[in-house]
Design a protein around this motif. Structure first.
Motif, PDB file in Angstrom:
ATOM      1  N   LEU A 134       1.288  50.024 -14.305  1.00 53.51           N
ATOM      2  CA  LEU A 134       0.886  49.406 -15.564  1.00 53.51           C
ATOM      3  C   LEU A 134      -0.159  50.248 -16.283  1.00 53.51           C
ATOM      4  O   LEU A 134      -0.144  50.374 -17.512  1.00 53.51           O
ATOM      5  CB  LEU A 134       0.333  47.999 -15.305  1.00 53.51           C
ATOM      6  CG  LEU A 134       1.334  46.963 -14.772  1.00 53.51           C
ATOM      7  CD1 LEU A 134       0.613  45.670 -14.408  1.00 53.51           C
ATOM      8  CD2 LEU A 134       2.418  46.680 -15.812  1.00 53.51           C
ATOM      9  N   LEU A 135      -1.068  50.835 -15.532  1.00 53.42           N
ATOM     10  CA  LEU A 135      -2.109  51.685 -16.104  1.00 53.42           C
ATOM     11  C   LEU A 135      -1.503  52.857 -16.870  1.00 53.42           C
ATOM     12  O   LEU A 135      -1.976  53.228 -17.953  1.00 53.42           O
ATOM     13  CB  LEU A 135      -3.023  52.210 -14.990  1.00 53.42           C
ATOM     14  CG  LEU A 135      -4.041  53.291 -15.376  1.00 53.42           C
ATOM     15  CD1 LEU A 135      -5.095  52.733 -16.317  1.00 53.42           C
ATOM     16  CD2 LEU A 135      -4.693  53.869 -14.124  1.00 53.42           C
ATOM     17  N   LEU A 136      -0.457  53.446 -16.319  1.00 48.09           N
ATOM     18  CA  LEU A 136       0.145  54.638 -16.909  1.00 48.09           C
ATOM     19  C   LEU A 136       1.046  54.327 -18.101  1.00 48.09           C
ATOM     20  O   LEU A 136       1.401  55.235 -18.848  1.00 48.09           O
ATOM     21  CB  LEU A 136       0.955  55.393 -15.841  1.00 48.09           C
ATOM     22  CG  LEU A 136       0.150  55.933 -14.653  1.00 48.09           C
ATOM     23  CD1 LEU A 136       1.069  56.556 -13.625  1.00 48.09           C
ATOM     24  CD2 LEU A 136      -0.897  56.934 -15.122  1.00 48.09           C
ATOM     25  N   HIS A 137       1.402  53.040 -18.282  1.00 44.69           N
ATOM     26  CA  HIS A 137       2.368  52.713 -19.334  1.00 44.69           C
ATOM     27  C   HIS A 137       1.881  51.665 -20.333  1.00 44.69           C
ATOM     28  O   HIS A 137       2.557  51.435 -21.338  1.00 44.69           O
ATOM     29  CB  HIS A 137       3.680  52.222 -18.703  1.00 44.69           C
ATOM     30  CG  HIS A 137       4.395  53.281 -17.916  1.00 44.69           C
ATOM     31  ND1 HIS A 137       4.165  53.509 -16.565  1.00 44.69           N
ATOM     32  CD2 HIS A 137       5.321  54.199 -18.287  1.00 44.69           C
ATOM     33  CE1 HIS A 137       4.929  54.498 -16.143  1.00 44.69           C
ATOM     34  NE2 HIS A 137       5.644  54.942 -17.163  1.00 44.69           N
ATOM     35  N   LEU A 138       0.738  51.039 -20.085  1.00 44.30           N
ATOM     36  CA  LEU A 138       0.221  50.028 -21.013  1.00 44.30           C
ATOM     37  C   LEU A 138      -0.927  50.595 -21.844  1.00 44.30           C
ATOM     38  O   LEU A 138      -1.682  51.438 -21.358  1.00 44.30           O
ATOM     39  CB  LEU A 138      -0.286  48.804 -20.247  1.00 44.30           C
ATOM     40  CG  LEU A 138       0.747  47.821 -19.703  1.00 44.30           C
ATOM     41  CD1 LEU A 138       0.029  46.660 -19.024  1.00 44.30           C
ATOM     42  CD2 LEU A 138       1.644  47.288 -20.806  1.00 44.30           C
TER      43      LEU A 138
END
Length: 289
Positions: A134-138
């Motif tokens: 989620l960190l890499l895509h949000l």
């Protein structure tokens, strides 16, 4: 004779307390003086905002060490305003947080509940990859606002509600709390929030709570770093290289943690609960800012 022995004992305890007070004052004076010298030397090397950054680390470590969590949220709210590089700020938070948790866990070693801790860790290890994904895509602002809003709302609820009956839960529920902690650890570098809340809901005393969520936080930090290293794009590897200068902030973090732990030992369970709930609110504010 017995009365004289009692008076002698009280005198000895008073003298010992006085010696302990002098020792505390000496450590405080020497520690703060060392930080001033360190800040001056670092500023002379041209590191921007170093004095404010040292103060931010020192203050955040004191406050967070009273309850045992929320260093990253509190420190981040200040560091991102005084340091030019967000990557450097994150590196300072991670390195200092690991140092603080090592000191705290070593101090509270006897209070660690290894059997229950393993259940939380099992869930946390499974949750970290999901959080990193989620960190890499949000968008950063979106998830920080959501998590921060949740912590503010829940912290305010705990501060205003009447005392409730402690939850009676099993290992599966504890593992789910650890899983959520792993997600927030990978997503926002803040693995302790949900586990801290869950330990409080179970009605555990302050020592038992910290004996779970502090080693949990310490364990999740290297797991998160490894997950980020394995899952991040190869193009960002150079940007994430660790700068040796971040280790210069560790003494400020350890001194602040020492102060915070001394305050913690003087708190009752009720006072500890109020501190934890207040820090949940401040952590949410720190994530949003």
């Amino acid at each position: 004779m017995q009365k004289q022995s009692v008076q002698t004992g009280k005198l000895w305890l008073g003298q010992r307390a006085g010696i302990g007070g002098v020792g505390t004052a000496a450590v405080a004076v020497i520690g703060v003086a060392s930080l001033v010298v360190e800040g001056t030397l670092l500023a002379a090397q041209g590191i921007p905002g170093v004095a404010y950054a040292l103060v931010a680390v020192f203050v955040a470590s004191i406050v967070s060490s009273i309850a045992g969590f929320a260093f990253s949220a509190l420190c981040g709210a200040m560091l991102f305003h005084v340091m030019d590089s967000p990557v450097a700020a994150v590196q300072v938070m991670i390195v200092c947080s690991i140092a603080i948790q090592c000191l705290s866990v070593a101090t509270l070693w006897r209070a660690i509940d290894w059997r229950n801790l393993g259940v939380f860790l099992a869930g946390g290890v499974l949750g970290v990859p999901a959080g990193v994904l989620l960190l890499l895509h949000l968008p950063t602002a979106a998830y920080r606002t959501v998590i921060g809003g949740m912590l503010i709302s829940y912290g305010c609820y705990l501060l205003l509600r009447w005392p409730a009956r402690a939850l009676q839960t099993g290992p599966l529920s504890d593992s789910c709390a650890g899983f959520l902690g792993g997600i927030t650890g990978g997503l926002a570098g803040f693995p302790g929030a949900f586990v801290t809340i869950w330990c409080g809901l179970k009605g555990w005393d302050r020592a038992r709570q910290r004996g779970i969520y502090q080693p949990f936080i310490l364990s999740m930090q290297p797991v998160t770093l490894i997950a980020i290293h394995l899952m991040r794009p190869s193009s960002s590897a150079a940007q994430a290289a660790l700068d040796w200068k971040v280790f210069a902030f560790v003494p400020a973090a350890l001194l602040g943690a020492w102060f915070g732990l001394r305050i913690f030992k003087r708190l009752s369970d009720r006072q500890f609960e109020l501190v934890v709930n207040t820090l949940l609110v401040l952590s949410g504010i720190g994530l949003i800012l």
